[in-house]
Structure formats: C-alpha cells, structure tokens
Design a protein around this motif. Structure first.
Motif, mmCIF file in Angstrom:
data_model
loop_
_atom_site.group_PDB
_atom_site.id
_atom_site.type_symbol
_atom_site.label_atom_id
_atom_site.label_comp_id
_atom_site.label_asym_id
_atom_site.label_seq_id
_atom_site.Cartn_x
_atom_site.Cartn_y
_atom_site.Cartn_z
ATOM 1 N N ALA A 28 0.814 -1.217 0.000
ATOM 2 C CA ALA A 28 0.000 0.000 0.000
ATOM 3 C C ALA A 28 0.847 1.265 0.000
ATOM 4 C CB ALA A 28 -0.934 0.008 1.206
ATOM 5 N N VAL A 29 2.163 1.133 0.026
ATOM 6 C CA VAL A 29 3.061 2.284 -0.019
ATOM 7 C C VAL A 29 3.665 2.360 -1.418
ATOM 8 C CG1 VAL A 29 5.067 3.420 1.007
ATOM 9 C CG2 VAL A 29 3.554 2.020 2.430
ATOM 10 N N THR A 47 -8.156 0.369 -9.681
ATOM 11 C CA THR A 47 -9.195 -0.447 -9.043
ATOM 12 C C THR A 47 -8.530 -1.538 -8.213
ATOM 13 O OG1 THR A 47 -9.340 -1.920 -10.969
ATOM 14 C CG2 THR A 47 -10.894 -0.077 -10.883
ATOM 15 N N ASP A 48 -9.225 -1.966 -7.171
ATOM 16 C CA ASP A 48 -8.827 -3.124 -6.374
ATOM 17 C C ASP A 48 -7.374 -3.029 -5.888
ATOM 18 O OD1 ASP A 48 -9.405 -5.508 -5.106
ATOM 19 O OD2 ASP A 48 -8.662 -6.734 -6.772
ATOM 20 N N LEU A 49 -6.995 -1.870 -5.372
ATOM 21 C CA LEU A 49 -5.635 -1.683 -4.867
ATOM 22 C C LEU A 49 -5.570 -2.018 -3.378
ATOM 23 C CD1 LEU A 49 -4.662 1.729 -6.498
ATOM 24 C CD2 LEU A 49 -3.914 -0.547 -7.200
ATOM 25 N N PRO A 50 -4.418 -2.498 -2.902
ATOM 26 C CA PRO A 50 -4.240 -2.679 -1.450
ATOM 27 C C PRO A 50 -4.174 -1.323 -0.777
ATOM 28 C CG PRO A 50 -2.152 -3.009 -2.585
ATOM 29 C CD PRO A 50 -3.194 -2.841 -3.658
ATOM 30 N N THR A 60 3.514 1.336 -8.041
ATOM 31 C CA THR A 60 3.246 0.440 -6.926
ATOM 32 C C THR A 60 4.374 -0.577 -6.777
ATOM 33 O OG1 THR A 60 2.003 -1.103 -8.318
ATOM 34 C CG2 THR A 60 0.772 0.704 -7.299
ATOM 35 N N THR A 61 4.322 -1.353 -5.708
ATOM 36 C CA THR A 61 5.386 -2.333 -5.453
ATOM 37 C C THR A 61 5.408 -3.445 -6.489
ATOM 38 O OG1 THR A 61 3.908 -3.506 -3.935
ATOM 39 C CG2 THR A 61 5.437 -1.909 -2.978
ATOM 40 N N VAL A 71 0.925 6.885 0.259
ATOM 41 C CA VAL A 71 0.220 5.773 0.894
ATOM 42 C C VAL A 71 -1.173 5.669 0.298
ATOM 43 C CG1 VAL A 71 -0.574 4.773 3.067
ATOM 44 C CG2 VAL A 71 1.500 6.178 3.035
ATOM 45 N N ILE A 72 -1.541 4.460 -0.171
ATOM 46 C CA ILE A 72 -2.867 4.223 -0.718
ATOM 47 C C ILE A 72 -3.854 4.062 0.433
ATOM 48 C CG2 ILE A 72 -4.269 2.756 -2.210
ATOM 49 C CD1 ILE A 72 -1.684 1.803 -3.540
#
Length: 459
Positions: free
Chosen positions: A42-43, A141-144, A113-114, A88-89
């Motif tokens: 999420a980072v 969409t559908d991201l942690p 993203t990672t 941060v998400i």
C-alpha cells in the motif's frame, strides 16, 4: 493475516493500551515479515515533475539597483525539476496521501506500486501549511490500502515501522518506536509543527511514506527530520493520521482547498510565571492574548486572559496544538472547549466555522492606465486577516498585490494603508481617487507588521 501474526508475537491490540515485548527468542525471530508483507504493497513511489519559469542571469543579477532595471530585458526560461517521494494508498480506487512538498506544485505525477504498476495521478486537495496532499490515481481499481488508526491513541514507546523510498534506492522498511507525541516547533518547513516523533530511520525520499503500528494501521505520514547531514539521526516526524483522515473527508466531499475552523484568536503557552499570576497550580493550556469580535469563541463568552486547556477532551498547550485539534474536528458542528477562568473550569460548545468574509472585502484592482497598474487592495475583514496573516485588530484597507510598479516602490502584500499624500484611506475606492490627484510624487504611510512606515517614491 496480520492480526493472527500479532497474536503469535504476543502484541496486544492498541485499543487495550497495553503492548508487550516478545517474551522468547522464537517470538523475536518471527520479526516483522508478516506485517511488512501486508502493509508494504500500500506504499507507493511518487515521481513528480515541476516546471518553473526562471529568468536568465545577467551581469547585474545581484545588483539591488540594476537588477530591477534589466528585469524586463530577459525572457523567463522553463526549468524542469524532478521530485522523488512516497505515498500511501488509502482506498481501493486509488486515493493516495503524500506531502505537499512532494507533489503540491507538480505539473506531472507518476505513481508506481510495489508490483510495478504505474498510474498517472492528479492532485485532488493540497495544503501547503499542513504539508499534505491527496491524489487520485487514474483508472485504479482493487488496490491494497491501509486503514487509518486513531492517532490520539498512540503512546510513547510503541513499536513503529517507516516505509518509503529513501534516496530513490527502492522501497525500504525501518523500525523504531514512537519517541514523542505532540511535537511542536521542532521540525522545519511549511507545516504547522504538530507531529508524532519516531526514531525509525527517515531519509530524503521517505517523505509522504507510511508510519505504521504493529497492527499494520497507518498512524502517520512521514514528513520531516532534524539532521545536520541530511540523513537520519533518529529524530523523524510524522503528520498524525487523524489530520490525514480529515483531509480525505474534505477531498471526497469535493473541497477545492482545505478548510480549517477559524478561532479568531491569538494566544501563548502558559509558563510557570504566568501560571502563578493566574492562580494555577501547574502551567498548562494556552492563554488567550487577543480575540476578534467576530470570533466564535467571543460569541460564547470567551475573554482575553481565559486559558484553554483542551479541545474535545484532548489537551492543548500551544497555538499550534489548538490549530491542529480544531482542524481534526473539522468544519461544521460544535466542539467542546475546556476553559479555565481563575479557579473555575467549564466545558463550552463552540462553532467550528470559517473566517467570515463580512463585511465585503470590496476588492479593487488598479487598471493598466493608472499610476500603480496591477495594485489590488481590499477592505479588511476576518477572512482577509486570516489569508494575509494580519493582526486581529487590523482594520481599514490592505494591499493584497502591489503590482509591478508598487513592488519596485517597496509596497508589499499585507501593508495596511493609512494615508496617501496626506489623505486618509478608509475604503478601497479612496485609493484610485487619491492617486489620480497625487501627481508624480507619492508619499504613503502604512502599517507593516505592526510598525508605522513612510514610503516616498516618484512614478
């Protein structure tokens, strides 16, 4: 998942306000790997491009007189600055929080993203004073994402992890503890100076990254360090999650700029001598030193000399803490303010409202044919006082933009006009009338930072 791992680590939930260190070598060997696997996706890394206009240098660039003379003879040249930071998400559809100093002035933002997915992003809401910015990823969409913890429940000594992209080397995790709460006036920059302090390593590039607890919840956004070398010395600062939550709320409501409630007061921390003079046993709270008549606090009977000790049950000991607590409460409704007057304590409900823009500011801009083209003046009201940082007692007419000739003559935004060539200035319409009758010589008497100044110049 994470909570199961925490049971194995024998960590109590933060709400229980009891945390335990690992009790065996087996528990220590588990480390933070399960926590990092859950939280790190999420980072994100943020790459921002900022295009600024910079004048070409001349041999007279450092000369205080000729620099102004040659200012119009050189064309501004675009200069591209690249900024690297973290974010941060906070939602599955791509709401991301970062620092203003990372993305606030960016013309192009790319988020990675990672798992190496890349997104274009736009700034939804940004505030330089708080050093926070909310981004929206395009097509996400559908991201942690991370949950926001109540940062008022964070305690000194809690374990904490900092996740970010220091020096651009890639995502990195550092561990430490919460070293202090409610740190004010200790970090540099544009922020109001209300932070969580941690000794988890924070370095350039970590800005906008996550500070998480042992449950994997976000407790702060890493933003500043104290360092002489530029690297981590174990003194890092994070913006508390409760302020981030209010930013997200306002962004989702469509706010174009961050709104914080207006107190309409100034104050100072109560020290030992002041406490003795006020009959207090201990120095605590913030004493009111000035109060605007239109302040919602004045409406509820607060007076100069009253001591404010808490907002919504949370202790305040300085003006910056007061601003933070009111910002967290948000606009609308009422907040419970604990007031101490002499030996009597009382809880008073106060409206959380914007600075009123009444009476009308009556903005007036001088035309290109006038003696001071581009000069903008306004009638002083609470909203103008707040925007320009004027004293609460200010009244009359203030300069909001001096224009090119006014700037060269020494006029500045925030100058309160009193006289022009001996004629008093009480309304914005007085300014063009008086200037038209002034001839080429102008004498202006004004207030700047509480000091009375006289400027004389020829146009």
């Amino acid at each position: 998942m994470i909570r199961a791992a925490l049971i194995a680590l024998v960590f109590a939930a933060p709400l229980a306000a009891q945390t335990q260190v690992p009790s065996s070598q087996a528990e220590i060997s588990l480390g933070f790997a399960p926590l990092v696997k859950q939280a790190a996706p999420a980072v994100v890394n943020i790459y921002a491009k900022i295009v600024t206009q910079q004048r070409q240098r001349t041999p007279f660039s450092n000369d205080p007189f000729f620099d102004d003379f040659f200012r119009g003879f050189t064309k501004p040249q675009p200069r591209v600055q690249n900024s690297l930071g973290s974010g941060v998400i906070l939602s599955a559809d791509g709401i991301v929080v970062s620092n203003y100093h990372v993305v606030g002035m960016a013309t192009e933002i790319r988020v990675v993203t990672t798992d190496r997915r890349e997104y274009n992003a736009r700034v939804v809401l940004a505030d330089k004073a708080s050093d926070l910015a909310i981004l929206q990823l395009e097509g996400a969409t559908d991201l942690p994402f991370l949950d926001l913890r109540n940062s008022d429940q964070v305690e000194v000594g809690e374990l904490a992890l900092a996740i970010g992209n220091p020096f651009g080397v890639g995502q990195t995790v550092s561990s430490g503890i919460i070293s202090g709460l409610a740190r004010t006036g200790t970090a540099t920059g544009e922020g109001f100076g209300y932070y969580l302090q941690t000794d988890a390593a924070i370095n350039p590039g970590n800005s906008g990254g996550a500070l998480i607890d042992v449950n994997g919840d976000l407790i702060g956004i890493n933003t500043r360090i104290i360092s002489r070398s530029g690297g981590s010395n174990g003194i890092g600062f994070s913006i508390p999650a409760n302020l981030v939550r209010e930013f997200v709320n306002q962004a989702q409501q469509g706010a174009e700029e961050f709104q914080r409630p207006w107190a309409g007061m100034s104050g100072q921390p109560v020290d030992a001598d002041m406490a003795a003079s006020l009959g207090m046993e201990l120095p605590l709270g913030m004493v009111i030193s000035d109060l605007h008549p239109a302040s919602p606090f004045a409406e509820q009977g607060f007076k100069v000399g009253d001591v404010i000790t808490a907002v919504e049950g949370q202790v305040v000991n300085s003006p910056s803490e007061m601003v933070f607590r009111m910002s967290v409460v948000g606009m609308g409704g009422r907040a419970q303010i604990t007031r101490l007057r002499g030996v009597e304590a009382a809880d008073v409900l106060v409206k959380m409202m914007a600075a009123p823009n009444t009476p009308s500011a009556d903005l007036l801009q001088m035309t290109e044919n006038s003696m001071l083209p581009g000069l903008i003046v306004a009638r002083i009201n609470p909203a103008v006082i707040l925007r320009l940082g004027l004293p609460l007692s200010a009244e009359g007419v203030v300069i909001t933009n001096p224009g090119r000739n006014g700037a060269r003559a020494g006029l500045r935004p925030g100058d309160v006009l009193q006289e022009i060539n001996g004629n008093p200035v009480t309304n914005t319409v007085d300014v063009p009338t008086v200037l038209a009758e002034s001839g080429r010589k102008v004498k202006v008497i004004l207030l700047r930072g509480g000091q009375r100044l006289t400027l004389q110049f020829r146009l």
